[in-house]
Design an enzyme around this catalytic site. Structure first.
Site, short mmCIF file in Angstrom:
data_model
loop_
_atom_site.label_atom_id
_atom_site.label_comp_id
_atom_site.label_asym_id
_atom_site.label_seq_id
_atom_site.Cartn_x
_atom_site.Cartn_y
_atom_site.Cartn_z
N ASP A 196 0.86 -1.18 0.00
CA ASP A 196 0.00 0.00 0.00
C ASP A 196 0.90 1.23 0.00
OD1 ASP A 196 -2.44 1.51 0.38
OD2 ASP A 196 -1.73 1.87 2.40
N ASP A 203 -9.10 -0.04 2.10
CA ASP A 203 -9.14 0.43 0.70
C ASP A 203 -10.46 0.04 0.04
OD1 ASP A 203 -6.66 1.38 1.14
OD2 ASP A 203 -5.65 0.34 -0.48
N THR A 255 -3.07 5.17 -3.99
CA THR A 255 -1.97 5.93 -3.38
C THR A 255 -0.63 5.65 -4.07
OG1 THR A 255 -1.82 4.15 -1.77
CG2 THR A 255 -3.01 6.10 -1.10
N THR A 256 -0.49 4.45 -4.64
CA THR A 256 0.76 4.12 -5.35
C THR A 256 0.78 4.81 -6.71
OG1 THR A 256 0.62 1.96 -4.29
CG2 THR A 256 2.27 2.21 -6.01
#
Length: 535
Positions: free
Chosen positions: A69, A400, A102-103
């Site tokens: 994550d 998530d 988020t990545t």
């Protein structure tokens, strides 16, 4: 550090402690900042997509975290460079606002910086690059709206919500059980969602984990699970149609707030004091019985005497329950939290259809399940797993998935995943670049190339030939005019992402493009870095 000179050629100092500071100016500063941003993006690049790798991070006190994550990786990395900290905050703001992607947002920002470096080498002014990026991001977001697809869902038809949740879970460690976990997440969100206002309060979903069992034992409890047991081993382990008194006052005689001393010099006085204490306990227990409570949940502890009395009066009790859990129990059971025994009334009791104590494995671990509540607006996702790391990573994955389900309830538009949206936006931005006559045209084209970084990284992480795969998918999108063609990461043989069932939320993708552009503009505008020198 460059010195300034006066009319007579004498040097003078402008900055305080000038000789102790390092200073980078102009192009050097921009290059240094860009390379710091690229370094952070490079770390996360290999974690992107369903075949992305995990990172193992060790904290200073020896605790180990295994995750892919993006927000968690950057949070745990002790980043020192100021520009790298901007990238960490970028990922954090994506996590707070959207909860997923988020990545991708950091990888996109890294690609934009890489393209900007090439433009700076050509002698294009950083402000012109920033303006070009801003125009291009606007074109990309408008294009996203045109390729987005709206779907309808209801309490009975949850499949459209499950698919995007499965997409977000497929890049995690738990991808083998993504179907069951996605269904749990969607059911949890729908049970606390206010569909009229299109709002979801995720605080009402409690995610609890316990080491032991296996991942398939993860369950959704329509009620609250508390990591406590009954205060006395002989109290009943199962209470049906429970009326719950939720107390924040301790089961003990009141203590004066001031300093006090009690002198006891005879046996009679001691006996009087003991009887007085016993009467206090008696009155407290009696008050609970009088209002009809069949279970007492207390925030504080109580001593053995009170425990013994409760046991004798057939009043099961649970002690040391945390404040957050008390609030959730009150919401779920429709009860009120009572701060004083004098205020206990039958209306303030919470109601639950079943309260049971459940023990796990061969250990003495027990947990309390409060189910069939009057108001089932508070639910618990109870995770089991082989070790602590798996449970922590599953909690992050479930978070998530919950965020994706919440975003879909707020805005039910989706775009197709697997890099198809980025490729489609890249083509649209490339075409639009010709309409701009100035130097910004180069920056707009560079933005289009940067968007290709995400499908490239997906292909690379999946073990495919990145450039070959990307160009094949791009030409297919142009030929068939089909914005659904993406990278076939799972090697199924189909590039149409609708058939593969790979969906992402529109607001998540839009936020990624806008946030990455904002941060890159900010980094490009810095042309002077003054920092204290290292000794």
């Amino acid at each position: 550090m460059a010195l300034a000179f006066d009319d007579f050629g004498r040097p003078f100092i402008i900055l305080k402690e000038q000789q102790r500071k390092n200073r980078l100016r102009g192009l050097d500063a921009q290059k240094a900042n860009i390379s710091a941003g690229k370094a952070v993006a490079r770390i996360l690049r290999s974690s992107l997509g369903p075949k992305g790798m995990d990172k193992m991070l060790q904290s200073p006190d020896g605790e180990v975290t295994i995750t892919n994550d993006g927000a968690t990786i950057l949070e745990q990395m002790d980043v020192d460079n100021q520009i790298a900290k901007l990238m960490v905050e970028l990922s954090r703001s994506q996590d707070y606002e959207i909860g997923d992607g988020t990545t991708g947002v950091v990888v996109l920002a890294g690609a934009l910086l890489e393209q900007a470096e090439a433009l700076l080498d050509r002698g294009i002014h950083p402000i012109r690059i920033a303006e070009g990026y801003e125009m291009a991001s606007r074109i990309a977001v408008e294009h996203l709206e045109t390729i987005a697809y709206k779907f309808e869902f209801g309490a009975t038809n949850i499949e459209p919500l499950v698919q995007p949740c499965m997409t977000t879970l497929s890049s995690k460690i738990v991808n083998r059980y993504k179907r069951s976990l996605a269904e749990i997440a969607v059911k949890a969100v729908l049970s606390v969602a206010d569909l009229e206002r299109r709002d979801v309060n995720l605080d009402l979903i409690k995610v609890e984990g316990k080491v032991g069992g296996k991942l398939e034992d993860t369950e959704l409890v329509y009620g609250i699970v508390v990591d406590k047991d009954m205060s006395h081993p002989q109290m009943p382990k199962k209470i049906e149609d429970a009326k719950i008194a939720i107390l924040t006052c301790p089961f003990e005689p009141p203590k004066p707030k001031t300093k006090h001393k009690v002198d006891i010099d005879t046996v009679e006085k001691f006996e009087t004091l003991r009887k007085q204490e016993q009467k206090y306990f008696d009155d407290m227990v009696q008050k609970c019985k009088d209002v009809g409570a069949t279970l007492v949940i207390c925030q504080w502890g109580f001593d053995d005497e009170a425990n013994h009395l409760l046991m004798h009066r057939n009043l099961p009790a649970v002690r040391w329950v945390g404040g957050v859990e008390l609030e959730l129990i009150a919401i779920a059971t429709g009860g009120r939290i009572v701060p004083r025994f004098q205020e206990l009334t039958p209306e303030k009791l919470g109601k639950a259809g079943l309260v049971r104590e459940k023990s796990f494995g061969t250990t003495k671990d027990r947990m309390l399940y409060i189910e069939h509540c009057a108001n089932s607006r508070a639910v618990t996702i109870f995770i089991r797993g082989g070790n602590k790391m798996i449970i922590e990573e599953t909690k992050r994955s479930i978070h998530d998935a919950l965020c994706v389900a919440r975003n879909l309830i707020r805005n039910n538009s989706i775009v197709y995943g697997g890099g198809s949206a980025e490729i489609s936006c890249s083509l649209a931005v490339d075409v639009a670049a010709d309409k701009y006559p100035g130097v910004e045209q180069y920056a707009i084209r560079a933005f289009a190339d940067a968007l290709d970084a995400i499908p490239l990284a997906l292909a690379e992480n999946s073990g495919l030939q990145p450039i070959e795969t990307l160009s094949a998918v791009k030409s297919q999108q142009v030929k068939e005019n089909n914005p659904r063609c993406g990278i076939d990461c799972n090697d199924i043989g189909i590039t149409d992402m609708r058939e593969q069932g790979v969906f992402e939320t529109l607001i998540g993708k839009r936020q990624q493009i806008l946030l990455a552009t904002q941060v890159v503009k900010m980094i490009l505008k810095i042309d002077d870095v003054i920092s204290p020198s290292d000794y």
